[in-house]
Design an enzyme around this catalytic site. Structure first.
Site, PDB file in Angstrom:
ATOM      1  N   CYS A 116       0.798  -1.241   0.000  1.00  0.00           N
ATOM      2  CA  CYS A 116       0.000   0.000   0.000  1.00  0.00           C
ATOM      3  C   CYS A 116       0.827   1.286   0.000  1.00  0.00           C
ATOM      4  O   CYS A 116       0.459   2.236  -0.671  1.00  0.00           O
ATOM      5  CB  CYS A 116      -0.972  -0.009   1.168  1.00  0.00           C
ATOM      6  N   HIS A 258      -4.071   6.440   4.279  1.00  0.00           N
ATOM      7  CA  HIS A 258      -4.330   5.265   3.445  1.00  0.00           C
ATOM      8  C   HIS A 258      -5.789   4.832   3.655  1.00  0.00           C
ATOM      9  O   HIS A 258      -6.260   4.708   4.783  1.00  0.00           O
ATOM     10  CB  HIS A 258      -3.362   4.148   3.820  1.00  0.00           C
ATOM     11  N   ASN A 288     -10.211  -0.608  -0.224  1.00  0.00           N
ATOM     12  CA  ASN A 288      -8.753  -0.473  -0.112  1.00  0.00           C
ATOM     13  C   ASN A 288      -8.129  -0.803  -1.466  1.00  0.00           C
ATOM     14  O   ASN A 288      -8.111  -1.961  -1.875  1.00  0.00           O
ATOM     15  CB  ASN A 288      -8.246  -1.425   0.982  1.00  0.00           C
TER      16      ASN A 288
HETATM   17  N1  ACO Z   1     -18.504 -10.500   7.306  1.00  0.00           N
HETATM   18  C1  ACO Z   1     -18.950 -10.920   8.486  1.00  0.00           C
HETATM   19  N2  ACO Z   1     -18.151 -11.315   9.488  1.00  0.00           N
HETATM   20  C2  ACO Z   1     -16.821 -11.251   9.270  1.00  0.00           C
HETATM   21  C3  ACO Z   1     -16.282 -10.824   8.042  1.00  0.00           C
HETATM   22  C4  ACO Z   1     -17.175 -10.428   7.032  1.00  0.00           C
HETATM   23  N3  ACO Z   1     -16.773  -9.984   5.836  1.00  0.00           N
HETATM   24  N4  ACO Z   1     -14.933 -10.869   8.122  1.00  0.00           N
HETATM   25  C5  ACO Z   1     -14.630 -11.327   9.355  1.00  0.00           C
HETATM   26  N5  ACO Z   1     -15.776 -11.568  10.042  1.00  0.00           N
HETATM   27  C6  ACO Z   1     -15.925 -12.060  11.410  1.00  0.00           C
HETATM   28  C7  ACO Z   1     -14.732 -12.827  11.896  1.00  0.00           C
HETATM   29  O1  ACO Z   1     -14.783 -14.168  11.468  1.00  0.00           O
HETATM   30  C8  ACO Z   1     -14.893 -12.694  13.391  1.00  0.00           C
HETATM   31  O2  ACO Z   1     -15.847 -13.628  13.816  1.00  0.00           O
HETATM   32  P1  ACO Z   1     -15.674 -14.400  15.234  1.00  0.00           P
HETATM   33  O3  ACO Z   1     -15.709 -13.330  16.265  1.00  0.00           O
HETATM   34  O4  ACO Z   1     -16.846 -15.319  15.250  1.00  0.00           O
HETATM   35  O5  ACO Z   1     -14.348 -15.084  15.130  1.00  0.00           O
HETATM   36  C9  ACO Z   1     -15.503 -11.312  13.567  1.00  0.00           C
HETATM   37  O6  ACO Z   1     -16.041 -10.946  12.284  1.00  0.00           O
HETATM   38  C10 ACO Z   1     -14.507 -10.262  14.011  1.00  0.00           C
HETATM   39  O7  ACO Z   1     -13.353 -10.397  13.196  1.00  0.00           O
HETATM   40  P2  ACO Z   1     -12.132  -9.415  13.347  1.00  0.00           P
HETATM   41  O8  ACO Z   1     -11.088  -9.783  12.342  1.00  0.00           O
HETATM   42  O9  ACO Z   1     -11.713  -9.325  14.777  1.00  0.00           O
HETATM   43  O10 ACO Z   1     -12.852  -8.044  12.930  1.00  0.00           O
HETATM   44  P3  ACO Z   1     -12.272  -6.615  12.958  1.00  0.00           P
HETATM   45  O11 ACO Z   1     -13.161  -5.720  13.684  1.00  0.00           O
HETATM   46  O12 ACO Z   1     -10.800  -6.613  13.318  1.00  0.00           O
HETATM   47  O13 ACO Z   1     -12.365  -6.190  11.424  1.00  0.00           O
HETATM   48  C11 ACO Z   1     -10.948  -6.032   9.508  1.00  0.00           C
HETATM   49  C12 ACO Z   1     -11.690  -6.956  10.452  1.00  0.00           C
HETATM   50  C13 ACO Z   1     -11.944  -5.154   8.786  1.00  0.00           C
HETATM   51  C14 ACO Z   1     -10.156  -6.866   8.497  1.00  0.00           C
HETATM   52  C15 ACO Z   1      -9.984  -5.125  10.316  1.00  0.00           C
HETATM   53  O14 ACO Z   1      -9.218  -5.909  11.203  1.00  0.00           O
HETATM   54  C16 ACO Z   1      -9.042  -4.350   9.441  1.00  0.00           C
HETATM   55  O15 ACO Z   1      -9.441  -3.466   8.708  1.00  0.00           O
HETATM   56  N6  ACO Z   1      -7.723  -4.599   9.564  1.00  0.00           N
HETATM   57  C17 ACO Z   1      -6.744  -3.925   8.774  1.00  0.00           C
HETATM   58  C18 ACO Z   1      -6.573  -4.684   7.525  1.00  0.00           C
HETATM   59  C19 ACO Z   1      -5.965  -3.850   6.437  1.00  0.00           C
HETATM   60  O16 ACO Z   1      -6.170  -2.672   6.348  1.00  0.00           O
HETATM   61  N7  ACO Z   1      -5.218  -4.521   5.617  1.00  0.00           N
HETATM   62  C20 ACO Z   1      -4.720  -3.916   4.461  1.00  0.00           C
HETATM   63  C21 ACO Z   1      -3.306  -3.708   4.573  1.00  0.00           C
HETATM   64  S1  ACO Z   1      -2.812  -3.069   3.113  1.00  0.00           S
HETATM   65  C22 ACO Z   1      -1.974  -4.175   2.137  1.00  0.00           C
HETATM   66  O17 ACO Z   1      -0.805  -4.255   2.201  1.00  0.00           O
HETATM   67  C23 ACO Z   1      -2.715  -4.956   1.165  1.00  0.00           C
END
Ligand code: ACO
Length: 331
Positions: A116, A258, A288
């Site tokens: 990114c 970002h 993203n």
């Molecule tokens: N729909 C419904 N439920 C979901 C989904 C979805 N799409 N995705 C995950 N869940 C569930 C999980 O399974 C989990 O369920 P559980 O509690 O039964 O285990 C629950 O939702 C919570 O999951 P978390 O991963 O803890 O959710 P979080 O609030 O952290 O949000 C997210 C997840 C959006 C991915 C967040 O962590 C995030 O944005 N992280 C940063 C990721 C990012 O920006 N990455 C890009 C980097 S850039 C690059 O280099 C490509």
């Protein structure tokens, strides 16, 4: 004593694929909901390429638009840097393909693979080569086609990303009011490589039926771990360059974080003391877009008349590597 030349942004451009993919699409293919995606990420829809489009197609269109705004011809470019992790081919670089497409005969062209923040990495490299006078006119692109690296069975990643490309054309400033890239900071921590990675398709796990059957060509991510590092690194990097320049957050006219997740963007802006009305947001409509996120948001803000000549702009990013960085410029 060497005098460093002033490097300014002469033009911006972007290209977003026409195909709009709303959250409702994912409700049909994985166990998710528009409500979950919207509240956890801020994303409502994203753009994805049509089959057959490649990174250089998007990058060439974004570049042509930036060159037009800059009123600089492709033949005048002497440096082309494409920030991307999703090159057209494993070899040659997308930079060389864009050089060919634009007819930028005299440019040196290469890619920067830094996920990114690759646009900020590219900007930093171009700035150094231009400050010492090695190059006079540069094109820096951030672009990504993440959609064909997504596992559409993995709800934790497939809902997050989109495709696109943004570009800037850089030249030397001639006088006051010309704008200037004041500072760039780029950093990495390879110890955390495993938090976001695409295991297959490279030299460790080359293309094979087994690799494909195991889905190793797709993005693997530990989202909540990435979330914590994203906030810490983006805040630290922005504070570092503001303090280097003796600039406080109330002097920032526009902040382009970002565009990965609105919750990350809100926390980072709050910790930097930047009010929400100064934050440029595109994540709701593009998701993203990795390396494209900052140059696309910049171009749109310029074309909408939000960012104007003389404005002080802060941008920062983080991604796979881990990599992160920030830039501060007067437009
Ligand atoms: N729909 C419904 N439920 C979901 C989904 C979805 N799409 N995705 C995950 N869940 C569930 C999980 O399974 C989990 O369920 P559980 O509690 O039964 O285990 C629950 O939702 C919570 O999951 P978390 O991963 O803890 O959710 P979080 O609030 O952290 O949000 C997210 C997840 C959006 C991915 C967040 O962590 C995030 O944005 N992280 C940063 C990721 C990012 O920006 N990455 C890009 C980097 S850039 C690059 O280099 C490509």
């Amino acid at each position: 004593m060497t005098f460093l030349k002033k490097v300014t942004i002469k033009g911006t451009g972007s290209y977003m694929p026409e195909r709009v993919v709303p959250n409702s699409y994912f409700e049909k293919i994985v166990d998710t909901s528009d409500e979950w995606i919207t509240t956890r990420t801020g994303i409502k829809e994203r753009r994805m390429i049509e089959k057959g489009q490649a990174m250089s197609d998007l990058a060439t269109l974004a570049s042509a638009s930036a060159l037009q705004m800059a009123d600089i011809s492709a033949e005048e470019l002497d440096l082309i840097i494409i920030g991307t992790s999703t090159a057209d081919m494993l070899s040659p670089s997308t930079g060389c393909l864009v050089q060919h497409r634009l007819g930028a005969k005299k440019a040196v062209a290469f890619d920067v693979n830094a996920a990114c923040p690759a646009f900020i990495y590219g900007l930093a490299v171009a700035q150094k080569f231009m400050q010492d006078g090695t190059y006079q006119k540069a094109l820096v692109v951030g672009g990504e086609i993440v959609s064909n690296r997504l596992d559409f069975k993995d709800r934790s990643t497939c809902v997050l990303f989109g495709d696109g490309a943004g570009a800037v054309v850089l030249g030397h400033g001639n006088g006051l009011g010309d704008g200037e890239i004041l500072s760039t900071d780029i950093e990495s921590d390879g110890d955390l490589w495993h938090l976001i990675h695409v295991p297959g398709g490279g030299s460790r796990l080359p293309a094979s039926h087994e690799m494909i059957n195991e889905g190793l060509q797709y993005v693997k991510m530990q989202g909540n771990e990435v979330f914590k590092h994203a906030i810490r690194t983006m805040v630290d990097s922005a504070k570092k360059i503001m303090s280097q320049q003796g600039i406080t957050s109330d002097e920032i006219d526009w902040f382009i974080p970002h565009q990965a997740n609105i919750r990350i963007m809100d926390v980072v802006a709050e910790r930097l003391g930047i009010p929400s009305e100064k934050v440029i947001v595109t994540v709701h409509k593009y998701g993203n877009t990795s390396a494209a996120s900052i140059p696309v948001a910049l171009d749109e803000a310029v074309r909408e008349g939000k960012i104007r000549k003389g404005d002080l702009v802060l941008a920062n990013s983080f991604g796979a590597g881990l990599t992160w960085g920030a830039t501060l410029f007067r437009f």
